[in-house]
Scaffold this active site. Structure first.
Site, PDB file in Angstrom:
ATOM      1  N   TRP A  99      12.678   8.940 -99.648  1.00 48.79           N
ATOM      2  CA  TRP A  99      13.440   7.709 -99.397  1.00 48.79           C
ATOM      3  C   TRP A  99      14.732   8.042 -98.669  1.00 48.79           C
ATOM      4  CZ3 TRP A  99      10.118   4.173 -99.461  1.00 48.79           C
ATOM      5  CH2 TRP A  99       9.138   4.115-100.442  1.00 48.79           C
ATOM      6  N   ASP A 166      21.352   4.141-102.765  1.00 43.25           N
ATOM      7  CA  ASP A 166      20.059   3.509-103.014  1.00 43.25           C
ATOM      8  C   ASP A 166      19.776   3.705-104.505  1.00 43.25           C
ATOM      9  OD1 ASP A 166      17.398   2.881-103.362  1.00 43.25           O
ATOM     10  OD2 ASP A 166      16.650   4.120-101.708  1.00 43.25           O
ATOM     11  N   LYS A 190      11.463  -1.887-109.545  1.00 45.64           N
ATOM     12  CA  LYS A 190      11.351  -0.814-110.526  1.00 45.64           C
ATOM     13  C   LYS A 190      11.984  -1.188-111.873  1.00 45.64           C
ATOM     14  CE  LYS A 190      10.108   1.778-106.864  1.00 45.64           C
ATOM     15  NZ  LYS A 190      10.654   2.039-105.545  1.00 45.64           N
TER      16      LYS A 190
HETATM   17  C1  LIG Z   1      10.651   2.296-104.212  1.00 50.19           C
HETATM   18  C2  LIG Z   1      11.842   2.840-103.532  1.00 50.19           C
HETATM   19  C3  LIG Z   1      12.212   2.438-102.238  1.00 50.19           C
HETATM   20  C4  LIG Z   1      11.372   1.491-101.415  1.00 50.19           C
HETATM   21  O1  LIG Z   1      11.642   0.209-101.712  1.00 50.19           O
HETATM   22  P1  LIG Z   1      10.988  -1.025-100.885  1.00 50.19           P
HETATM   23  O2  LIG Z   1      11.553  -2.168-101.632  1.00 50.19           O
HETATM   24  O3  LIG Z   1       9.497  -0.886-101.018  1.00 50.19           O
HETATM   25  O4  LIG Z   1      11.442  -0.932 -99.493  1.00 50.19           O
HETATM   26  C5  LIG Z   1      13.361   2.944-101.717  1.00 50.19           C
HETATM   27  N1  LIG Z   1      14.128   3.811-102.389  1.00 50.19           N
HETATM   28  C6  LIG Z   1      13.804   4.236-103.633  1.00 50.19           C
HETATM   29  C7  LIG Z   1      14.695   5.203-104.356  1.00 50.19           C
HETATM   30  C8  LIG Z   1      12.641   3.761-104.238  1.00 50.19           C
HETATM   31  O5  LIG Z   1      12.312   4.166-105.470  1.00 50.19           O
END
Ligand SMILES: *Cc1c(COP(=O)(O)O)cnc(C)c1O
Length: 355
Positions: A99, A166, A190
């Site tokens: 990511w 993030d 999540k």
């Molecule tokens: C799942 C995840 C993403 C991707 O998220 P989307 O909403 O599918 O774009 C990005 N960063 C992390 C840390 C993730 O766990």
């Protein structure tokens, strides 16, 4: 049979949030209409949006002046929105996995991107330390929890410039000193709500400093000025997020859930260390409380399918590891009950006894 949901994402949500959402799909707030078929400008939905923003601020103890946005698109839209809004000339990034990599790739399209450290040399099984963040960078981007590899930055760093994080997979899992961050963002799927919702916490004082012109939907100021209602927000997802946050508040808020998360992850990591069949894949000090990665030890290799079969038989779902790590990944998000962790541990013990 009762299922124990260890999926990495989309993933387990509190039963309360799912039941309340199901009710709202049938009859929203006594309106006689489904939440799926009413205007996002109705007073009933406006109240949901207002409460969701207020509760997000309350639970994370967000300082006055910061804004909370609920937009569509997912965390991936923020990989470009962040540099568009904040990068004047240069930004610094920490490369801790897939990511982070994607965020770096987007930033590179928009300006000078300084990758200050990487853990790629060991397949992202640790979090780099001892690096220097350039003080002339506009922000320092980190991925606090690396969902795929099971590493986590569990404390707020001190780097001297505003951070961007993030927090897709560890939002609300621990208290955060939001004042250290220019932006905190994530996909909600999540720890908060169904897929399709992006949360963004932003310090508006840091906006409007670039010369860049950008699409109106990308500009955070558009959404701030319209209370996250410039266009139609993902209404059901915002509602579910509100229900998840109410559930979290009722059980004592973020400090209380952190205690539970520590208890759950400690139990599982201790069992992985004790059990002769399994080994953890991550440096001890960087282990994630949210995603626990482990493999079958070399001595007993080729037992993956057998363990998976036993776990499945017990109602354990979603522990197959990501293809880039292999083995197993047990995701222990906020809503996962302690009993599910205990069942996984018992299953690991039973498997050990039969070998
Ligand atoms: C799942 C995840 C993403 C991707 O998220 P989307 O909403 O599918 O774009 C990005 N960063 C992390 C840390 C993730 O766990």
């Amino acid at each position: 049979m009762k299922k124990h949901n260890f999926y990495a994402g989309p993933s387990i949500l509190p039963k309360y949030a799912i039941e309340k959402s199901a009710e709202a799909v049938l009859n929203f707030s006594g309106s006689g209409l489904s939440i799926l078929e009413i205007s996002h400008r109705s007073k009933e939905f406006q109240a949901v949006m207002d409460e969701a923003q207020a509760l997000f601020k309350e639970l994370l103890e967000i300082p006055a002046g910061y804004e909370v946005l609920f937009l569509g698109g997912g965390a991936s839209t923020q990989f470009y929105s962040v540099p568009m809004n904040l990068m004047k000339k240069k930004a610094a990034y920490l490369k801790t996995g897939n990511w982070a990599n994607r965020a770096i790739a987007e930033a590179k399209l928009l300006g000078e991107t300084d990758v200050v450290a990487s853990s790629e040399d060991k397949n992202f099984t640790y979090v780099p330390k001892g690096y220097k963040v350039p003080t002339d960078a506009d922000y320092f981007h980190i991925t606090t929890n690396n969902t795929i590899y099971g590493t986590e930055i569990k404390e707020d760093l001190n780097v001297g410039i505003p951070m961007v994080a993030d927090m897709s997979s560890d939002i609300f899992s621990r208290p955060v000193d939001v004042s250290k961050y220019a932006v905190i963002y994530g996909g909600a799927q999540k720890n908060l709500a169904p897929a399709g919702l992006t949360f963004i916490v932003v310090n508006p004082e840091l906006l409007g400093k670039t010369d860049r012109s950008m699409p109106i939907m990308v500009d955070y100021r558009t959404h701030i000025s319209k209370g996250s209602m410039y266009n139609t927000p993902p209404v059901l997802q915002v509602f579910t997020a509100l229900m998840t946050m109410q559930w979290l508040k009722d059980l004592g808020g973020v400090p209380a859930i952190m205690e539970r998360n520590i208890e759950k992850s400690d139990l599982l990591y201790n069992e992985i260390e004790r059990n002769k069949l399994f080994v953890g894949t991550v440096a001890k000090e960087d282990r994630s409380r949210m995603n626990v990665c482990f493999v079958i030890s070399d001595e007993y290799k080729d037992l993956d399918a057998d363990f998976l079969a036993l776990a499945t038989q017990k109602g354990i779902v979603g522990i197959k590891g990501h293809r880039s790590v292999g083995g197993f990944r047990a995701s222990l998000y906020n809503a996962l009950p302690l009993e599910s962790v205990q069942l996984l541990i018992e299953t690991m013990q039973e498997f050990e006894a039969s070998h």
